[in-house]
Design an enzyme around this catalytic site. Structure first.
Site, short mmCIF file in Angstrom:
data_model
loop_
_atom_site.label_atom_id
_atom_site.label_comp_id
_atom_site.label_asym_id
_atom_site.label_seq_id
_atom_site.Cartn_x
_atom_site.Cartn_y
_atom_site.Cartn_z
N ASP A 180 0.82 -1.10 0.07
CA ASP A 180 -0.12 0.03 0.13
C ASP A 180 0.83 1.42 -0.03
O ASP A 180 0.21 2.35 0.09
CB ASP A 180 -0.95 0.11 1.05
N ASP A 219 -1.15 -6.10 0.16
CA ASP A 219 -1.35 -5.41 1.57
C ASP A 219 -3.02 -5.24 1.43
O ASP A 219 -3.70 -4.91 0.63
CB ASP A 219 -0.99 -4.21 1.45
N GLU A 242 -0.91 -5.05 8.71
CA GLU A 242 -0.05 -4.48 9.81
C GLU A 242 -0.41 -4.76 11.18
O GLU A 242 -1.85 -4.59 11.56
CB GLU A 242 -0.04 -2.87 9.48
N GLU A 269 9.74 -3.62 9.81
CA GLU A 269 10.12 -2.37 9.48
C GLU A 269 10.44 -1.39 10.44
O GLU A 269 9.86 -1.20 11.54
CB GLU A 269 8.72 -1.57 8.61
#
Ligand code: KIV
Length: 258
Positions: free
Chosen positions: A46, A85, A115, A183
Site C-alpha cells: 500500500d 497489502d 499491519e 519495518e
C-alpha cells in the site's frame, strides 16, 4: 496459484540458508521486469498510495486501488510469489479481513499482509482458517503514522518495545504467518526475532542485515521517486533523472536551432 510459482513454503524453507530479496510492484511492466531479474517475492504494497497515487501516506489507499494494481501485477504471470497489502480499515473485523483477503486472492495475490500484532490475531486466524497464506508486519506501521504524529520512528529501542515486538512476532508465528515484515525495527531486536521464530521468515526494511530476507519499495531502489528517499536506501539507478533528461532532450529536438 500457477504451479511453477514460488510457494510460501519455499520462502520459509530458505530460512537460515539463503537471504532472499523482495520488492514492491504495482503494475504489469515492473512486475515483469523484476520477475525477469529473478526477484522471488513481489509485494503490491500500500506504499502504492505515496509512490504511485500521490497521497501523503498509506491511509488513503482503498480496496479498489489494491484490486486494480494486484490485477495489473498478476497479468505479468510472474514466477515470483505475489503478496498484497490489506489496506487501512480493510481488516477491522475478522469477517471484513476474510472477505477482503479473498478479494485480493481472487485478483491474483498468493498471500496477504496486514499491519499489527496481537490486536489483529482474530483477523489473522480467520484468514489462515480459510487457507490463505499470511504475512505479518511489525515495527513501524505506516497505516498508524498519523496516530504517531506523522513520524516514522525506529521501534524496539527500549526494553518494553523489544518485548512487545518479540511477543507479537511469536503470536503471529503461532497464528500461522509464514513471514513477517519488520519495518524500522532496532537491528539487534530484528536479529533476535529472526532467531526466535523458526517457523516464520522475517523480511526486514530498515531493520539491519540479520533478517531472513530484505524488502524495499522499488521506486526507492531505482530512483523513481526522487523527491524522498529513506535514509537506509542507496538507489542503484536514477530513473527519475533519466526520465527528466529523456523528455527534455526530446522537447529540445522538436525545435532544433536553425
Ligand atoms: O507497503 C509497502 O510497500 C510495504 C513494504 C514497505 C514492506 O509494506
Amino acid at each position: 496459484m500457477d504451479s511453477d510459482r514460488i510457494a510460501p513454503a519455499t520462502v520459509l524453507g530458505w530460512k537460515g540458508s539463503r537471504r532472499f530479496g523482495a520488492l514492491t510492484a504495482y503494475d504489469f511492466p515492473m512486475a515483469r521486469l523484476l520477475d525477469e531479474a529473478g526477484v522471488p517475492v513481489l509485494l503490491v504494497g500500500d506504499s502504492l498510495g505515496m509512490v504511485v497515487l500521490g497521497h501523503p501516506d498509506t491511509t488513503h489507499v482503498t480496496m479498489a486501488d489494491m484490486l486494480h494494481h494486484v490485477r495489473a501485477v498478476a497479468r505479468a504471470r510472474p514466477k515470483a510469489l505475489v503478496g498484497a497489502d490489506l489496506p487501512y480499515r480493510a481488516y477491522d473485523t475478522p469477517e471484513q479481513a476474510l472477505a477482503n483477503a479473498h478479494a485480493l486472492v481472487g485478483a491474483g495475490a498468493d498471500f496477504v499482509k496486514a499491519e499489527g500484532g496481537s490486536e489483529i490475531l482474530p483477523q489473522i486466524r480467520a484468514i489462515r482458517a480459510a487457507g490463505i497464506p499470511f504475512c505479518g508486519h511489525l515495527g513501524m506501521l505506516p497505516q498508524h503514522v498519523l496516530e504517531e504524529g506523522g513520524k516514522y520512528r525506529v521501534k524496539g529501542r527500549d526494553e518494553a518495545g523489544r518485548q512487545r515486538i518479540l511477543a507479537d512476532a511469536r503470536a503471529l508465528e503461532e497464528a500461522g504467518a509464514f513471514a513477517c515484515v519488520l519495518e524500522l525495527v532496532n537491528p539487534p531486536v530484528a536479529a533476535e526475532v529472526t532467531r526466535a521464530c523458526t517457523r516464520m521468515a522475517t523480511i526486514g526494511i530498515g531493520s539491519g542485515p540479520d533478517c531472513d530476507g530484505q524488502i524495499l519499495v522499488t521506486p526507492d531502489l531505482v530512483g523513481a521517486f526522487p523527491w524522498f528517499t529513506p535514509r537506509f536506501v542507496v538507489p542503484r539507478v536514477q530513473t527519475g533523472q533519466a526520465i527528466r533528461e529523456a523528455a527534455a532532450g526530446w522537447l529540445r529536438e522538436l525545435n532544433p536551432p536553425s
